[in-house]
Design an enzyme around this catalytic site. Structure first.
Site, PDB file in Angstrom:
ATOM      1  N   GLY A  48       0.829  -1.396   0.170  1.00 49.09           N
ATOM      2  CA  GLY A  48       0.136  -0.251   0.123  1.00 49.09           C
ATOM      3  C   GLY A  48       0.754   1.113   0.138  1.00 49.09           C
ATOM      4  O   GLY A  48       0.569   2.262  -0.124  1.00 49.09           O
ATOM      5  N   GLU A 102       3.216   3.564   6.252  1.00 47.35           N
ATOM      6  CA  GLU A 102       2.175   3.467   5.440  1.00 47.35           C
ATOM      7  C   GLU A 102       1.632   4.107   4.885  1.00 47.35           C
ATOM      8  O   GLU A 102       1.438   5.389   5.127  1.00 47.35           O
ATOM      9  CB  GLU A 102       1.760   2.887   7.050  1.00 47.35           C
ATOM     10  CG  GLU A 102       2.695   1.701   7.908  1.00 47.35           C
ATOM     11  CD  GLU A 102       1.145   0.762   7.215  1.00 47.35           C
ATOM     12  OE1 GLU A 102       0.978   0.678   6.269  1.00 47.35           O
ATOM     13  OE2 GLU A 102       0.819  -0.514   7.930  1.00 47.35           O
ATOM     14  N   ASP A 103       0.832   3.122   4.294  1.00 42.20           N
ATOM     15  CA  ASP A 103      -0.276   3.970   3.609  1.00 42.20           C
ATOM     16  C   ASP A 103      -1.975   4.375   4.259  1.00 42.20           C
ATOM     17  O   ASP A 103      -1.962   6.237   4.537  1.00 42.20           O
ATOM     18  CB  ASP A 103      -0.806   2.506   2.689  1.00 42.20           C
ATOM     19  CG  ASP A 103      -1.455   1.416   3.701  1.00 42.20           C
ATOM     20  OD1 ASP A 103      -0.958   0.824   4.213  1.00 42.20           O
ATOM     21  OD2 ASP A 103      -1.979   0.747   2.687  1.00 42.20           O
ATOM     22  N   ASP A 106      -5.485   2.111  10.896  1.00 46.86           N
ATOM     23  CA  ASP A 106      -6.914   1.734  10.906  1.00 46.86           C
ATOM     24  C   ASP A 106      -7.002   0.995  12.618  1.00 46.86           C
ATOM     25  O   ASP A 106      -7.095   2.465  13.317  1.00 46.86           O
ATOM     26  CB  ASP A 106      -7.271   0.190   9.690  1.00 46.86           C
ATOM     27  CG  ASP A 106      -8.646   0.407   9.644  1.00 46.86           C
ATOM     28  OD1 ASP A 106      -9.769   0.931  10.621  1.00 46.86           O
ATOM     29  OD2 ASP A 106      -9.349  -0.425   9.452  1.00 46.86           O
ATOM     30  N   GLY A 108      -4.522   0.304  14.750  1.00 43.48           N
ATOM     31  CA  GLY A 108      -3.788  -0.392  15.077  1.00 43.48           C
ATOM     32  C   GLY A 108      -3.101  -1.302  15.200  1.00 43.48           C
ATOM     33  O   GLY A 108      -1.658  -1.081  15.556  1.00 43.48           O
ATOM     34  N   LYS A 134      -7.005   6.668  10.476  1.00 43.37           N
ATOM     35  CA  LYS A 134      -9.019   6.287  10.943  1.00 43.37           C
ATOM     36  C   LYS A 134      -8.817   6.766  12.614  1.00 43.37           C
ATOM     37  O   LYS A 134      -8.549   5.590  13.135  1.00 43.37           O
ATOM     38  CB  LYS A 134      -9.762   5.204  10.276  1.00 43.37           C
ATOM     39  CG  LYS A 134      -9.727   5.043   8.589  1.00 43.37           C
ATOM     40  CD  LYS A 134     -10.604   3.402   8.553  1.00 43.37           C
ATOM     41  CE  LYS A 134     -10.434   3.991   7.309  1.00 43.37           C
ATOM     42  NZ  LYS A 134     -10.838   2.873   6.600  1.00 43.37           N
ATOM     43  N   PHE A 156     -14.302   3.126   3.663  1.00 40.30           N
ATOM     44  CA  PHE A 156     -13.146   2.294   2.809  1.00 40.30           C
ATOM     45  C   PHE A 156     -13.089   3.700   1.435  1.00 40.30           C
ATOM     46  O   PHE A 156     -13.410   3.535   0.771  1.00 40.30           O
ATOM     47  CB  PHE A 156     -14.205   1.361   2.650  1.00 40.30           C
ATOM     48  CG  PHE A 156     -13.346   0.479   1.784  1.00 40.30           C
ATOM     49  CD1 PHE A 156     -12.004  -0.633   2.563  1.00 40.30           C
ATOM     50  CD2 PHE A 156     -12.950   0.472   0.650  1.00 40.30           C
ATOM     51  CE1 PHE A 156     -10.790  -1.256   2.469  1.00 40.30           C
ATOM     52  CE2 PHE A 156     -11.518  -0.448   0.015  1.00 40.30           C
ATOM     53  CZ  PHE A 156     -10.566  -1.755   1.022  1.00 40.30           C
ATOM     54  N   ASP A 163      -5.343  -0.346  -1.831  1.00 37.02           N
ATOM     55  CA  ASP A 163      -7.029  -1.722  -2.524  1.00 37.02           C
ATOM     56  C   ASP A 163      -7.825  -1.891  -2.134  1.00 37.02           C
ATOM     57  O   ASP A 163      -8.235  -1.429  -0.881  1.00 37.02           O
ATOM     58  CB  ASP A 163      -5.610  -2.935  -3.314  1.00 37.02           C
ATOM     59  CG  ASP A 163      -5.651  -3.412  -2.075  1.00 37.02           C
ATOM     60  OD1 ASP A 163      -5.017  -2.826  -0.433  1.00 37.02           O
ATOM     61  OD2 ASP A 163      -5.459  -4.822  -2.176  1.00 37.02           O
ATOM     62  N   ARG A 169      -4.572  -0.016  -6.860  1.00 34.72           N
ATOM     63  CA  ARG A 169      -3.914   0.622  -6.591  1.00 34.72           C
ATOM     64  C   ARG A 169      -3.234   2.385  -7.593  1.00 34.72           C
ATOM     65  O   ARG A 169      -2.396   3.029  -6.727  1.00 34.72           O
ATOM     66  CB  ARG A 169      -2.837  -0.624  -6.363  1.00 34.72           C
ATOM     67  CG  ARG A 169      -3.157  -1.029  -4.953  1.00 34.72           C
ATOM     68  CD  ARG A 169      -1.676  -2.005  -4.822  1.00 34.72           C
ATOM     69  NE  ARG A 169      -1.970  -3.281  -4.734  1.00 34.72           N
ATOM     70  CZ  ARG A 169      -2.276  -3.639  -2.765  1.00 34.72           C
ATOM     71  NH1 ARG A 169      -2.098  -2.199  -2.223  1.00 34.72           N
ATOM     72  NH2 ARG A 169      -2.792  -5.132  -1.996  1.00 34.72           N
TER      73      ARG A 169
HETATM   74  P1  IMP Z   1      -4.718  -1.668  11.017  1.00 35.61           P
HETATM   75  O1  IMP Z   1      -3.794  -3.098  11.214  1.00 35.61           O
HETATM   76  O2  IMP Z   1      -6.054  -2.184  10.836  1.00 35.61           O
HETATM   77  O3  IMP Z   1      -4.365  -0.566  11.313  1.00 35.61           O
HETATM   78  O4  IMP Z   1      -4.783  -2.444   9.355  1.00 35.61           O
HETATM   79  C1  IMP Z   1      -4.345  -1.252   8.117  1.00 35.61           C
HETATM   80  C2  IMP Z   1      -3.957  -2.026   6.975  1.00 35.61           C
HETATM   81  O5  IMP Z   1      -6.260  -2.139   6.671  1.00 35.61           O
HETATM   82  C3  IMP Z   1      -4.103  -1.151   6.332  1.00 35.61           C
HETATM   83  O6  IMP Z   1      -2.240  -0.358   5.690  1.00 35.61           O
HETATM   84  C4  IMP Z   1      -4.390  -1.641   4.546  1.00 35.61           C
HETATM   85  O7  IMP Z   1      -3.711  -2.404   4.274  1.00 35.61           O
HETATM   86  C5  IMP Z   1      -5.378  -1.932   5.525  1.00 35.61           C
HETATM   87  N1  IMP Z   1      -7.211  -0.669   5.182  1.00 35.61           N
HETATM   88  C6  IMP Z   1      -7.487   0.074   5.998  1.00 35.61           C
HETATM   89  N2  IMP Z   1      -8.786   0.646   6.159  1.00 35.61           N
HETATM   90  C7  IMP Z   1      -8.055   0.771   4.107  1.00 35.61           C
HETATM   91  C8  IMP Z   1      -8.773   1.668   3.479  1.00 35.61           C
HETATM   92  O8  IMP Z   1      -9.623   2.308   3.983  1.00 35.61           O
HETATM   93  N3  IMP Z   1      -8.501   0.963   1.739  1.00 35.61           N
HETATM   94  C9  IMP Z   1      -7.873   0.402   2.197  1.00 35.61           C
HETATM   95  N4  IMP Z   1      -7.412  -0.607   2.545  1.00 35.61           N
HETATM   96  C10 IMP Z   1      -7.694  -0.230   4.246  1.00 35.61           C
HETATM   97 MG    MG Z   2      -0.940  -1.506   4.650  1.00 38.22          MG
END
Ligand code: IMP
Ligand code: MG
Length: 188
Positions: A48, A102-103, A106, A108, A134, A156, A163, A169
């Protein structure tokens, strides 16, 4: 350019570019003010972050190296998120100033695991730069030092590296996919 599978564009290429330049400026200032000799390495989390890392790297004045990691989360038996390293760094980060790129952050969880993993390798320090966050979705309190944009509400999003099932992407902007696209692309 607006893809027909995109319901709305949230961040244009111009908005993204402007914010990344500001983040690079912030990183340059912070790095200078720390005044350490520790070399800087940007660690891009694949896939990402590839576009963000490319643009952030070009916007930074501070000399730095780049390296990449690819991780995937899985649920273990206690159903706490865990991290599997699909592809590890090529170089040691011992004594280095690391910025995880990081992209999006969410819950964390991914980042919390990653930070722990990288701190164990004796870096000088580990910081985090994410293009999107987020904050309302966080279940793990994880420090994020540089954030491009907070998503409120936490929609989302796709594009600019992000993606949905590997689609979108390559979009130069970031937007919300249509429900029809989500349905169609989840079947493929
Ligand atoms: P976390 O461990 O929940 O913080 O997950 C983060 C990962 O979830 C990111 O690196 C993305 O790969 C994916 N992700 C979370 N939200 C989105 C979104 O809105 N669009 C696309 N990928 C997302
Ligand atoms: Mg990611």
């Amino acid at each position: 350019m607006t893809d027909s599978q995109i319901e709305k564009v949230l961040f244009t290429p111009e908005t993204i570019a402007k914010r990344i330049n500001q983040l690079a400026f912030e990183i340059d200032i912070t790095y200078k003010s720390i005044g350490s000799d520790a070399p800087l390495t940007l660690v891009g989390i694949l896939k990402g972050s590839y576009m963000f890392l490319a643009d952030l790297s070009r916007a930074l004045n501070t000399p730095h190296h780049v390296d990449f990691m690819s991780v995937s989360s899985y649920e273990d038996t206690q159903s706490t998120g865990n991290l599997k390293i699909e592809c590890d760094l090529r170089h040691s980060i011992k004594g280095k100033h690391v910025i995880i790129v990081e992209d999006i952050v969410d819950t964390g969880r991914t980042l919390a695991h990653l930070q722990k993993l990288l701190w164990n390798r004796q870096p000088y320090c580990v910081e985090v730069a994410t293009l999107f966050s987020k904050p309302t979705e966080r279940v793990v309190d994880v420090p994020v030092h540089y954030t491009g944009f907070d998503l409120n509400p936490p929609e989302f999003i796709v594009g600019y590296g992000l993606d949905y099932n590997e689609h979108f992407r390559n979009l130069p902007y970031v937007g919300v996919p249509t429900q029809a696209a989500i349905r169609e692309l989840s079947l493929k």
